[in-house]
Design a protein around this motif. Structure first.
Motif, PDB file in Angstrom:
ATOM      1  N   ALA A  13      -2.232  19.896   3.407  1.00 47.03           N
ATOM      2  CA  ALA A  13      -2.112  20.111   4.864  1.00 47.03           C
ATOM      3  C   ALA A  13      -1.751  21.564   5.156  1.00 47.03           C
ATOM      4  O   ALA A  13      -2.326  22.195   6.055  1.00 47.03           O
ATOM      5  N   TYR A  19       0.855  -1.190   0.000  1.00 49.23           N
ATOM      6  CA  TYR A  19       0.000   0.000   0.000  1.00 49.23           C
ATOM      7  C   TYR A  19       0.886   1.234   0.000  1.00 49.23           C
ATOM      8  O   TYR A  19       1.414   1.640   1.027  1.00 49.23           O
ATOM      9  N   THR A  66      -2.908  18.010   8.610  1.00 51.98           N
ATOM     10  CA  THR A  66      -3.372  19.409   8.706  1.00 51.98           C
ATOM     11  C   THR A  66      -3.357  19.865  10.165  1.00 51.98           C
ATOM     12  O   THR A  66      -2.879  20.965  10.481  1.00 51.98           O
ATOM     13  N   ASN A  67      -3.864  19.013  11.043  1.00 54.11           N
ATOM     14  CA  ASN A  67      -3.865  19.369  12.466  1.00 54.11           C
ATOM     15  C   ASN A  67      -2.441  19.455  13.018  1.00 54.11           C
ATOM     16  O   ASN A  67      -2.139  20.297  13.862  1.00 54.11           O
ATOM     17  N   PHE A  70      -4.446   3.484   7.094  1.00 57.03           N
ATOM     18  CA  PHE A  70      -5.120   2.400   6.371  1.00 57.03           C
ATOM     19  C   PHE A  70      -5.463   1.240   7.307  1.00 57.03           C
ATOM     20  O   PHE A  70      -6.542   0.664   7.234  1.00 57.03           O
ATOM     21  N   LEU A  71      -4.538   0.922   8.191  1.00 58.14           N
ATOM     22  CA  LEU A  71      -4.817  -0.156   9.147  1.00 58.14           C
ATOM     23  C   LEU A  71      -5.941   0.230  10.107  1.00 58.14           C
ATOM     24  O   LEU A  71      -6.704  -0.613  10.568  1.00 58.14           O
ATOM     25  N   PRO A 107      -8.713   2.628   1.464  1.00 59.65           N
ATOM     26  CA  PRO A 107      -7.749   3.663   1.055  1.00 59.65           C
ATOM     27  C   PRO A 107      -8.327   5.068   1.022  1.00 59.65           C
ATOM     28  O   PRO A 107      -7.599   6.034   1.278  1.00 59.65           O
ATOM     29  N   ARG A 113     -17.266  10.137  14.342  1.00 61.72           N
ATOM     30  CA  ARG A 113     -18.406   9.414  14.906  1.00 61.72           C
ATOM     31  C   ARG A 113     -18.720   8.176  14.071  1.00 61.72           C
ATOM     32  O   ARG A 113     -18.940   7.100  14.585  1.00 61.72           O
ATOM     33  N   ALA A 146      -8.548   6.261   4.569  1.00 63.48           N
ATOM     34  CA  ALA A 146      -7.177   6.401   5.091  1.00 63.48           C
ATOM     35  C   ALA A 146      -6.555   7.701   4.619  1.00 63.48           C
ATOM     36  O   ALA A 146      -5.892   8.409   5.392  1.00 63.48           O
ATOM     37  N   GLN A 147      -6.775   8.019   3.352  1.00 61.80           N
ATOM     38  CA  GLN A 147      -6.200   9.263   2.831  1.00 61.80           C
ATOM     39  C   GLN A 147      -6.840  10.474   3.523  1.00 61.80           C
ATOM     40  O   GLN A 147      -6.148  11.433   3.874  1.00 61.80           O
ATOM     41  N   ARG A 149     -12.071  10.536  16.824  1.00 68.75           N
ATOM     42  CA  ARG A 149     -13.043  11.635  16.837  1.00 68.75           C
ATOM     43  C   ARG A 149     -14.202  11.393  15.874  1.00 68.75           C
ATOM     44  O   ARG A 149     -15.302  11.893  16.085  1.00 68.75           O
ATOM     45  N   LEU A 167     -10.860  -7.104  11.295  1.00 70.00           N
ATOM     46  CA  LEU A 167     -10.491  -5.873  12.004  1.00 70.00           C
ATOM     47  C   LEU A 167     -11.695  -4.947  12.138  1.00 70.00           C
ATOM     48  O   LEU A 167     -11.844  -4.228  13.127  1.00 70.00           O
ATOM     49  N   ARG A 207      -0.152  10.557  17.798  1.00 68.39           N
ATOM     50  CA  ARG A 207      -1.268  10.920  18.676  1.00 68.39           C
ATOM     51  C   ARG A 207      -2.294  11.766  17.912  1.00 68.39           C
ATOM     52  O   ARG A 207      -3.503  11.597  18.075  1.00 68.39           O
ATOM     53  N   ASN A 264      -6.122  10.659  17.501  1.00 65.89           N
ATOM     54  CA  ASN A 264      -7.199  11.566  17.926  1.00 65.89           C
ATOM     55  C   ASN A 264      -8.190  11.790  16.805  1.00 65.89           C
ATOM     56  O   ASN A 264      -9.405  11.792  17.010  1.00 65.89           O
ATOM     57  N   GLN A 289      -4.777  12.961   5.881  1.00 67.05           N
ATOM     58  CA  GLN A 289      -4.793  14.380   5.509  1.00 67.05           C
ATOM     59  C   GLN A 289      -5.219  15.252   6.687  1.00 67.05           C
ATOM     60  O   GLN A 289      -4.616  16.283   6.971  1.00 67.05           O
ATOM     61  N   GLU A 290      -6.264  14.810   7.379  1.00 69.76           N
ATOM     62  CA  GLU A 290      -6.737  15.564   8.542  1.00 69.76           C
ATOM     63  C   GLU A 290      -5.662  15.625   9.630  1.00 69.76           C
ATOM     64  O   GLU A 290      -5.425  16.670  10.236  1.00 69.76           O
TER      65      GLU A 290
END
Lengths: 307, 180
Positions: A40, A30, B41-42, B23-24, B29, B72, B32-33, B70, B108, B62, B66, B37-38
């Motif tokens: 970002a 992957y 950005t954070n 991804f895990l 995918p 939902r 995961a992207q 987060r 999973l 971390r 998070n 990305q989030e």
């Protein structure tokens, strides 16, 4: 693999290896050819801009919500009145040591814009720098700051920054902060931002903030011009120790670094509401040299930290 | 700009590892992207603090966790995306191997979000119980019990040929607090 220790049975080691192997198998090939970095950077800039302009869309909402919250909760918090803290240039050095924080001063009404849900403190984001405190303590600090800035700088309006709950929840609020805010908040609930204000002159807002840390390296990273100037605080020991370089050209931030008598650090700064450079509407260095403003910060620390 | 350049250099070097971890966690995918990305950005927004942390990688991890916790809605429900990924990335694999991967992703998905995060942190990121507890903001005992339950559940779902009898021993040792 992770060391199991000599006591770990072989079967446990084998299973751990197997689980790790399974997960590695899943992602072995992957490797999407995407570059997340530009988005970002752009997203972070947008978020910064969004937080800063949020106040314009909902200032009235904050006020209405805040008043309703106070009435509903029967809040009885009190605040200090700036005029009771000291007179410019004449504050006795020992005054603050006797009476600091909200409960020791004359009582007055809270600024309605300061009452509501404040973004809780967490050590998992930059929120760590904007200080601790309950909603009630934050309301006191906010009221004090606003009153003081209005007194010291007539002609400026001041209002706390906020962000709608749903926006923050989907972007920069940590899970810890969301848990602390609790359930049942509507998406439009304004979450007030501690020690962050819009100061407005002639209808033009500027972002004004205070940060706090026990570690000098955490606060005012752009303060590269070293100083050592005693400040006329309500207690001895306040010093202006650094500031952002004064270039004479428009900049993106101006900030000063103040050391407290307890050898903790305050960064006080200004920057434009949107990205880019600006001409500061007032001199931050001059502001922190005003004993009334310093007394307000001293009272803030007394309220929030009891120090 | 200096901080942005510093962040950009870090993110460019680590983004693909973050994507794999994402991804895990998500299982598909597309999600995961979005998640990576989030998180980036954070991380960029908090870079002034992250860059001074003891470990920037730990801070980034971390931030990712998070963001994952987060959300939902459960991530990883996009079966078509999963199949597309499996088909594309593992075209040279046998049908049996592809099906095994899908079965593992499905298993999973049956775990709770926190249990899944515990497994990913411990067995993919090679983190200790204490480090995992720090990232998730829970006790070490909680990490051990969630690991134990997750391993037992995976073994039930996948069968002993995937997670041999050792998985039961590992789960037992987690519950008893043996090992790492």
């Amino acid at each position: 693999m992770i060391d199991q220790g000599s006591d770990a049975p072989d079967a446990v080691r084998d299973a751990d290896t197997m689980v790790s192997g399974l997960l590695e198998t899943l992602v072995a090939d992957y490797g999407p050819k995407v570059d997340l970095v530009p988005a970002a950077l752009a997203g972070a800039r947008r978020a910064k801009r969004r937080v800063r302009v949020a106040w314009t869309a909902g200032g009235a909402l904050v006020t209405a919500t805040a008043v309703a919250a106070v009435l509903a909760a029967g809040a009885t918090v009190t605040r200090s009145v700036p005029t009771a803290i000291g007179t410019e240039g004449s504050a006795p050095a020992t005054q603050g040591a006797v009476a600091r924080g909200s409960t020791a001063h004359a009582h007055g009404a809270l600024d309605a814009a300061c009452v509501g849900k404040w973004l809780p403190w967490t050590d998992q984001s930059d929120a760590v720098l904007f200080g601790k405190g309950t909603d009630a303590q934050r309301a006191v600090v906010c009221t004090e700051d606003i009153d003081t800035v209005k007194t010291v700088m007539p002609g400026f309006k001041v209002t706390p920054m906020f962000e709608p709950y749903s926006d923050g929840k989907n972007t920069d609020f940590t899970s810890d902060q969301i848990a602390q805010l609790g359930p049942g908040l509507s998406p439009n609930t304004p979450i007030l931002k501690p020690w962050q204000y819009a100061v407005i002159q002639h209808g033009k807002p500027t972002y004004f903030y205070v940060t706090y840390s026990g570690n000098r390296a955490d606060v005012c990273t752009g303060c590269t011009t070293s100083l050592s100037q005693p400040l006329p605080g309500p207690r001895p020991g306040y010093r202006l120790i650094a500031e952002t370089p004064k270039t004479g050209s428009p900049v993106d931030t101006v900030e000063v670094l103040v050391e407290t008598p307890e050898h903790t650090y305050l960064g006080i700064g200004l920057s434009p509401m949107s990205n880019g450079v600006f001409t500061p509407p007032f001199d931050v260095s001059k502001l922190v040299k005003d004993s009334r403003f310093l007394a307000a910060l001293d009272a803030d620390l007394g309220t929030l930290y009891g120090s | 700009m200096e901080e942005e350049d510093e962040f950009a250099a870090y993110a460019a070097a680590r983004q693909h590892h973050l994507l794999r971890t994402a991804f895990l966690l998500c299982g598909d995918p597309v999600s995961a992207q979005d998640l990576a990305q989030e998180a980036l950005t954070n991380l960029c927004r908090a870079w002034s603090r992250a860059r001074r942390a003891d470990s920037v990688d730990a801070y980034a991890r971390r931030t990712l966790i998070n963001a994952y916790l987060r959300h939902r809605r459960r991530l990883g429900r996009d079966r078509e995306a999963q199949r597309a990924l499996i088909g594309e990335a593992h075209a040279r694999d046998s049908v049996e191997q592809s099906e095994q991967r899908l079965a593992l992703l499905a298993a999973l998905d049956q775990l709770g979000k926190r249990s899944r995060a515990v497994l990913v942190l411990r067995y993919w990121e090679d983190m200790s119980v204490q480090q995992t507890a720090d990232v998730l903001g829970c006790s070490e005992g909680t990490v051990k019990s969630q690991t134990s339950r997750a391993l037992v559940r995976l073994r039930d779902l996948l069968g002993p040929q995937w997670l041999g009898p050792g998985a039961a021993a590992s789960a037992h040792s987690e519950a008893k607090g043996i090992g790492r």
